[in-house]
Design a protein around this motif. Structure first.
Motif, PDB file in Angstrom:
ATOM      1  N   THR A 271      93.497  49.226  61.793  1.00 21.96           N
ATOM      2  CA  THR A 271      92.595  49.413  62.931  1.00 21.96           C
ATOM      3  C   THR A 271      91.396  48.484  62.821  1.00 21.96           C
ATOM      4  O   THR A 271      90.951  47.905  63.820  1.00 21.96           O
ATOM      5  CB  THR A 271      92.142  50.885  63.006  1.00 21.96           C
TER       6      THR A 271
ATOM      7  N   GLN B 278      93.196  53.322  68.919  1.00 18.93           N
ATOM      8  CA  GLN B 278      93.757  54.451  68.179  1.00 18.93           C
ATOM      9  C   GLN B 278      93.033  55.724  68.632  1.00 18.93           C
ATOM     10  O   GLN B 278      91.818  55.754  68.707  1.00 18.93           O
ATOM     11  CB  GLN B 278      93.554  54.253  66.674  1.00 18.93           C
TER      12      GLN B 278
ATOM     13  N   ASP C 258      97.213  50.036  69.147  1.00 18.96           N
ATOM     14  CA  ASP C 258      97.005  50.720  67.871  1.00 18.96           C
ATOM     15  C   ASP C 258      97.709  52.076  67.920  1.00 18.96           C
ATOM     16  O   ASP C 258      97.233  53.005  68.564  1.00 18.96           O
ATOM     17  CB  ASP C 258      95.504  50.888  67.612  1.00 18.96           C
ATOM     18  N   GLU C 259      98.835  52.168  67.246  1.00 19.68           N
ATOM     19  CA  GLU C 259      99.685  53.357  67.258  1.00 19.68           C
ATOM     20  C   GLU C 259      99.958  53.837  68.688  1.00 19.68           C
ATOM     21  O   GLU C 259      99.662  54.985  69.044  1.00 19.68           O
ATOM     22  CB  GLU C 259      99.050  54.472  66.418  1.00 19.68           C
TER      23      GLU C 259
HETATM   24 MG   LIG Z   1      94.256  52.967  62.245  1.00 18.11          MG
END
Ligand SMILES: [Mg+2]
Ligand SMILES: Nc1ncnc2c1ncn2[C@@H]1O[C@H](COP(=O)(O)OP(=O)(O)OP(=O)(O)O)[C@@H](O)[C@H]1O
Lengths: 316, 254
Positions: free
Chosen positions: A57, A97, A173-174
């Motif tokens: 991140t 995220q 991010d994810e």
């Molecule tokens: Mg992360």
């Protein structure tokens, strides 16, 4: 399609020796990145893998102009993202995220108004919104306030919002966290479609099957450093075999199989990584010892566990 | 090799109107908050009504200025909430929308929505008191400046928090402190004489001092009028420009 200021001859992302030290008053400073160099080429889908706290991140935030690096350089389509973020910003879009849509907007409003803030015309924004809602399976809930949506539906809304931008460079991010298998596959399909339209993307995920299915190339980050770089196939090959044999409930047999290749144990079963030509011999032993075995291809997960696990052991 | 294609010129308020409407849509769901935004003013008006009705013309003007002032507190809460809880700020700031458009769009969106109870209050004040046109125009002008000052101030303060829990305590201290203690709801002459220059330099009470002068409740020397007017305009402009700078800087954490 890349926007007007996308310098198509420059690489979408080039990071050189990026370091980030977080300093928070009252707590010790944390070196989250210790010299990361990586690049993402035009129309690539690159995955950043790594354990919790590895620095993924942090990297994405620096690349998306939301965090200043301590040292090192990062260029987005040739624009210095640290010194000239205003040039980089129009070219990127980010799924943060744990980001959430506005609770008092419906998915349709969230996507549409976001596209409008990015300067897209009403017509384009409308068409793209409809397409993104459809791609992300949100049509049924498109007119419900986000506050009434499930966690996965909210996450789909975030992803839909960002993919609808068709930005030249996307950071995710994810993106599929909390999504069901159908929704995850819908995201994969949508991202592949964006590649076809000319976008480039850098994403993180803890789902190794996703990284395998989706990325052209991946980087494994560990403790703020790049541990490995390559295609999923290359990483899998680095494990020393293409097949894995899982032996249930017999962790005491480790020594029987050591000569075949890498043996991993998780307490309830043994996993042996082998080359196809030694499978017969291994199975003969398993049959003789009356062991329950399953045979399958080596997955990226094993490659990841082994690469990162080895690095942890070396450090200890 | 690079192409010589020149990038699009930087437009400071690119995306402003679209983000403004987004924020209006988001805020308009908070009808309870809209109603309760009038609680402090309402209570103070009731006190004035009970204790001394002759002060109602002052108190209504104070209530309207106070309402404009506390919009900064709404903005503080909203900006911090969107950034900390939703992380939606990242979505908007890593995009062509500029940081200054993000700030101003959010501020104006919050203002538009919270303006409706203020308008109701104003209509009520007109019925009860009946202000002259110059006073109404002065009210609109000073109200706008007080809003811009407090919105800018609130946005800057919002960037200092990492956690939403602590905000309400600080925010209500700051906004009620500057809005209730100084002579906003009561005449400037009730304020200790030695501290009056300070009251003339704080935006909310500078605005109400000018308004009180315009309805003849407070007499201000030319110097005092100049001080109040220049403090209000100057501080607002300075705060606004600083906030533009700060909004740009704070896009990125250090
Ligand atoms: Mg992360
Ligand atoms: N704002 C911050 N202040 C101080 N330390 C931080 C901050 N953000 C992250 N860190 C630390 O930096 C390191 C990297 O964090 P980062 O969020 O980049 O990890 P990650 O790879 O994204 O992990 P995850 O998979 O859990 O999301 C961690 O040790 C984390 O504790």
């Amino acid at each position: 399609m890349p926007g007007p200021a996308a310098d198509v001859s420059a690489e979408p992302l080039v990071a050189r020796d990026l370091r980030k030290v977080y300093t928070t008053r009252g707590s010790p400073s944390v070196e989250a990145l210790s010299g990361v160099s990586l690049e993402v080429r035009s129309r690539e889908r690159v995955a950043l893998l790594g354990r919790n706290g590895a620095g993924k991140t942090t990297f994405l935030k620096i690349a998306s102009t939301l965090l200043r690096p301590t040292s090192g350089t990062i260029e987005i389509f040739g624009h210095d993202a640290d010194r000239n973020p205003d040039r980089a910003r129009p070219l990127i879009a980010v799924v943060p995220q744990e980001g959430k849509p506005f609770f008092h907007l419906t998915p349709r409003e969230q996507i549409y108004t976001y596209l409008r803030t990015r300067g897209l015309s009403r017509e384009v924004a409308q068409t793209r919104t409809a397409t993104a809602l459809d791609q992300m399976g949100l049509v049924e809930v498109q007119d419900r306030l986000a506050i009434t949506l499930s966690g996965g539906q909210r996450q789909r809304t975030m992803v839909a919002t960002v993919i609808a931008t068709h930005a030249p460079l996307l950071f995710l991010d994810e993106p599929t966290i909390g999504m069901d298998p159908f929704a995850r596959r819908a995201v994969w399909a949508a991202l592949r479609e964006l590649t076809r339209l000319g976008s480039t993307m850098l994403l993180t995920t803890h789902y190794l099957d996703e990284a395998d299915a989706l990325s052209d190339r991946l980087y494994i980050v560990e403790r703020g450093r790049v541990l490995m770089e390559g295609t999923a196939e290359e990483l899998k090959r680095s494990v020393g075999g293409t097949l894995k044999v899982t032996i249930a409930g017999q962790t005491q047999h480790v020594d029987l199989f050591r000569s075949f290749g890498t043996v991993m144990t998780d307490g309830t079963s043994l996993t042996v990584i082998v080359q196809p030509d030694s499978l017969g011999e291994l199975m003969a032993i398993a049959v003789r010892e009356r062991l329950t075995t399953t045979v399958g291809p080596v997955t990226l997960e094993e490659a990841f566990m082994r690469a990162v696990g080895r690095s942890i052991n070396e450090d200890e | 090799m690079r192409t010589s294609e020149s990038p699009a010129p930087y437009r400071a308020f690119r995306g402003l109107s679209a983000f403004f409407w987004t924020e209006v849509r988001v805020q308009s769901h908070e009808s309870t908050a809209m109603a309760t935004s009038m609680v402090v003013q309402g209570v103070l008006l009731v006190f004035v009504f009970i204790l001394d009705r002759s002060l109602l013309p002052v108190a209504f003007l104070g209530a309207i200025i106070f309402s404009m002032f506390t919009m900064g507190q709404r903005l503080l809460n909203e900006a911090a909430y969107v950034r900390i809880d939703h992380k939606a700020t990242d979505l908007y700031l890593a995009s062509p929308l500029t940081p200054e458009a993000f700030f101003l769009g959010m501020a104006a969106g919050v203002m538009l929505v919270y303006l409706s109870p203020v308008i109701i209050l104003f209509v009520f004040a007109e019925i009860v008191v009946g202000y002259s046109l110059p006073t109404v125009l002065l009210l609109v002008g000073t109200g706008a400046l007080v809003w811009l000052f407090s919105a800018s101030f609130g946005y800057v303060i919002s960037t200092f928090f990492r956690d939403n829990r602590a905000i309400w305590a600080y925010a209500s201290l700051i906004f009620n402190g500057f809005g209730v203690l100084p002579p906003v709801f009561y005449p400037l002459s009730y304020f200790p004489a030695a501290l009056q220059p300070i009251a003339l330099m704080l935006p909310p009470s500078a605005a109400t001092a000018l308004l009180q002068a315009s309805i003849g409740v407070t007499s201000l020397s030319i110097g005092a009028i100049a001080l109040a007017a220049s403090a209000l305009a100057g501080e607002t402009l300075a705060m606004f420009l600083f906030t533009i700078y700060w909004a740009r800087r704070k896009v990125r954490e250090d």
